[in-house]
Design a protein around this motif. Sequence first.
Motif, mmCIF file in Angstrom:
data_model
loop_
_atom_site.group_PDB
_atom_site.id
_atom_site.type_symbol
_atom_site.label_atom_id
_atom_site.label_comp_id
_atom_site.label_asym_id
_atom_site.label_seq_id
_atom_site.Cartn_x
_atom_site.Cartn_y
_atom_site.Cartn_z
ATOM 1 N N VAL A 9 14.983 44.665 61.267
ATOM 2 C CA VAL A 9 13.780 44.432 62.063
ATOM 3 C C VAL A 9 12.987 43.316 61.394
ATOM 4 O O VAL A 9 12.559 43.456 60.251
ATOM 5 C CB VAL A 9 12.905 45.708 62.159
ATOM 6 N N SER A 11 10.371 41.647 63.103
ATOM 7 C CA SER A 11 9.084 41.468 63.764
ATOM 8 C C SER A 11 8.211 42.704 63.625
ATOM 9 O O SER A 11 8.695 43.807 63.358
ATOM 10 C CB SER A 11 9.303 41.152 65.241
ATOM 11 N N GLY A 12 6.935 42.481 63.834
ATOM 12 C CA GLY A 12 5.948 43.564 63.794
ATOM 13 C C GLY A 12 4.973 43.365 64.932
ATOM 14 O O GLY A 12 5.377 43.110 66.069
ATOM 15 N N CYS A 19 9.856 44.431 68.277
ATOM 16 C CA CYS A 19 9.707 45.439 67.228
ATOM 17 C C CYS A 19 9.959 46.835 67.786
ATOM 18 O O CYS A 19 10.722 47.619 67.221
ATOM 19 C CB CYS A 19 8.302 45.333 66.630
ATOM 20 N N LEU A 40 13.551 46.713 56.990
ATOM 21 C CA LEU A 40 12.259 46.122 57.333
ATOM 22 C C LEU A 40 12.124 44.792 56.613
ATOM 23 O O LEU A 40 12.129 44.731 55.377
ATOM 24 C CB LEU A 40 11.122 47.064 56.914
ATOM 25 N N SER A 44 7.694 43.198 59.862
ATOM 26 C CA SER A 44 7.925 44.647 59.936
ATOM 27 C C SER A 44 7.774 45.316 58.573
ATOM 28 O O SER A 44 7.676 46.539 58.485
ATOM 29 C CB SER A 44 9.294 44.960 60.526
ATOM 30 N N PHE A 47 5.275 48.149 57.965
ATOM 31 C CA PHE A 47 5.503 49.524 58.423
ATOM 32 C C PHE A 47 6.053 50.427 57.327
ATOM 33 O O PHE A 47 6.155 51.637 57.515
ATOM 34 C CB PHE A 47 6.403 49.540 59.655
#
Length: 120
Positions: A9, A11-12, A19, A40, A44, A47
């Motif tokens: 991942v 993106s956030g 995401c 992550l 991301s 998170f």
Amino acid sequence: MANKLVIKVTSGADAPERCSQAFTVAAVAVASGVDVSVWLTGESAWFALPGRAAEFELPHAAPLQDLLESVLTAGRVTLCTQCAVRRDIGEGDVLEGVRIAGAQVFVQEVMADGTQALVY
């Protein structure tokens, strides 16, 4: 069906749909009995910190906090070493169950027999 699914991942909050899709796929795969590993990276990475997934909002999407918890319960979540360092995130900062590891571990996971990889 693959024995293992590795999802990276990238993106956030900067790309919320992408995401959310990554975490949704991960949670569905875990619920289906697939061995899931979520990495992550980039935005991301945030998170991995307590409370950050709960702050994420996307209309008509499952709560990111719930998706992340399901992966932490039955799969693995790894925070990229370089991404953590760039954000001043240490081992003691992350959620329980999140490990910090680098590219060598990522490559080992992706290259394992029966593994499929997705990047979001």
